[in-house]
Design a protein around this motif. Sequence first.
Motif, PDB file in Angstrom:
ATOM      1  N   LYS A 192       0.677  -1.202  -0.131  1.00 57.93           N
ATOM      2  CA  LYS A 192      -0.003  -0.159   0.045  1.00 57.93           C
ATOM      3  C   LYS A 192       0.949   1.202  -0.052  1.00 57.93           C
ATOM      4  N   SER A 195       3.415   1.102  -3.658  1.00 56.71           N
ATOM      5  CA  SER A 195       2.676   0.815  -4.715  1.00 56.71           C
ATOM      6  C   SER A 195       1.720   2.022  -5.248  1.00 56.71           C
ATOM      7  N   HIS A 196       2.420   2.960  -6.035  1.00 56.32           N
ATOM      8  CA  HIS A 196       1.645   4.236  -6.267  1.00 56.32           C
ATOM      9  C   HIS A 196       0.986   4.329  -7.556  1.00 56.32           C
ATOM     10  N   GLU A 197       0.001   5.012  -7.691  1.00 55.13           N
ATOM     11  CA  GLU A 197      -0.777   4.977  -9.048  1.00 55.13           C
ATOM     12  C   GLU A 197       0.104   5.262 -10.287  1.00 55.13           C
ATOM     13  N   ASN A 198       1.250   5.737 -10.075  1.00 54.91           N
ATOM     14  CA  ASN A 198       1.986   5.854 -11.315  1.00 54.91           C
ATOM     15  C   ASN A 198       3.445   5.373 -11.082  1.00 54.91           C
ATOM     16  N   ARG A 199       3.598   4.474 -10.052  1.00 58.18           N
ATOM     17  CA  ARG A 199       4.739   3.665 -10.022  1.00 58.18           C
ATOM     18  C   ARG A 199       4.354   2.374  -9.180  1.00 58.18           C
ATOM     19  N   ARG A 200       3.977   1.615  -9.998  1.00 65.00           N
ATOM     20  CA  ARG A 200       3.206   0.284  -9.420  1.00 65.00           C
ATOM     21  C   ARG A 200       4.491  -0.700  -8.957  1.00 65.00           C
ATOM     22  N   GLN A 225      -3.784  -7.749  -4.443  1.00 64.11           N
ATOM     23  CA  GLN A 225      -4.560  -6.790  -5.428  1.00 64.11           C
ATOM     24  C   GLN A 225      -5.217  -5.704  -4.651  1.00 64.11           C
ATOM     25  N   GLY A 228      -3.103  -2.673  -3.982  1.00 61.80           N
ATOM     26  CA  GLY A 228      -2.506  -1.876  -4.798  1.00 61.80           C
ATOM     27  C   GLY A 228      -1.468  -2.641  -5.928  1.00 61.80           C
TER      28      GLY A 228
END
Length: 392
Positions: A192, A195-200, A225, A228
């Motif tokens: 969490k 795992s960023h929205e632009n760097r998973r 999942q 994130g």
Amino acid sequence: MRYVTDIMDVMQLKEDERKDLSSVTENFAFRASSYYLSLIDWNDPQDPLRKIVIPDANEMYNWGTKDPSRERSYTVLPGLQHKYRQTALMLVSNACGSLCRFCFRKRIFIDSHHGTAIDLPRALDYIREHREITNVLLSGGDPLMLSTERLEEIVRRLRDIDHVQIIRIGTKLPVYNPFRITEDPSLLEIVKRYSHENRRIYFVIQFNHPKEISSETLKAVSQLQEAGAITVSQTPLLRGVNDNPETLAQLFKKLSFIGVSPYYVFQCRPSIGNYHFQVPVETSYAIVEKAKSMCSGLAKRAKFVMSHATGKIEVVGLTDRYVYMKYAQAADPENIGMFMVFERNPAAFWFDDYSDPVDHHRLDAEETRAAGDVYISQSDDGGELHAATTMD
């Protein structure tokens, strides 16, 4: 979770079986989680999960090498490989939840310091200095065998490097020990947090057979999942395990149903002890293609490749006379996308078993012109379509 490391303690085997297999484990280590052993149908000597973790006398057949993909050639620091321009591979662990009998890195269990004693500060400095690296793959062994604190240290320090966009964690722990995930909230917190929205963060999970997708594994995958992570899967094609289209199609479909995208099907590498798992390349290709024909689009995205010393070589077609391949990825960037035509060899188990290509083609600069420079024209009578450039 209890891990069994002595074949004599696998009480589901008969005593004479355990004694016979002890000589195998003197050469190739044995390890299995009690959970995975519980999934085996011990009344079936051909049970596929049994083949995955229980030693076999055929492992002693003199065939293969310790380093079939020549990883040593791309090791830039202890525990750090840089084979492909955008990707660094960090061998962060020399332990696994169970030892796959087909493992292509058996050398690290023969010599526990072989290539995995990573110097983390030096490895991070190397990645920091090579700005072309956008992906870092954590492997081993299994990274999830590390303590949560150690894993977080590695992930956190990679996240501090701005050009590292993707962190991949190669693992089979959701299969071998799903409780590592479901009973450790702090592990899910790492996902969490980083795992960023632009760097998973991607979890590349090895699923070899549909029987491995148990209720506990489903729970572990779902929690990753929800935290994130992006989840994908890969497997080698293994004789006696998943080498028929129906089994492979069932695996693809089940994975797509649970949101795990099939990523790669590998030709089993010619590693020591692996001969009895081998399927000829062209047979493997036919099995994979037949399996895909039974699946919807989301279940048939896996590429069939050989992870060769020179790159990931995808097998893309067969005719009566020829087999067609291309470099999906290559150590030499000039080879990426190169298309190759070989005379068929039904006995080939590996890329090296093919003679020189009868034809090959590299894309050149002219062929890679921007799409905006090309348009489709039609003849005045509405008939034949023609490709033309804006210069015509």
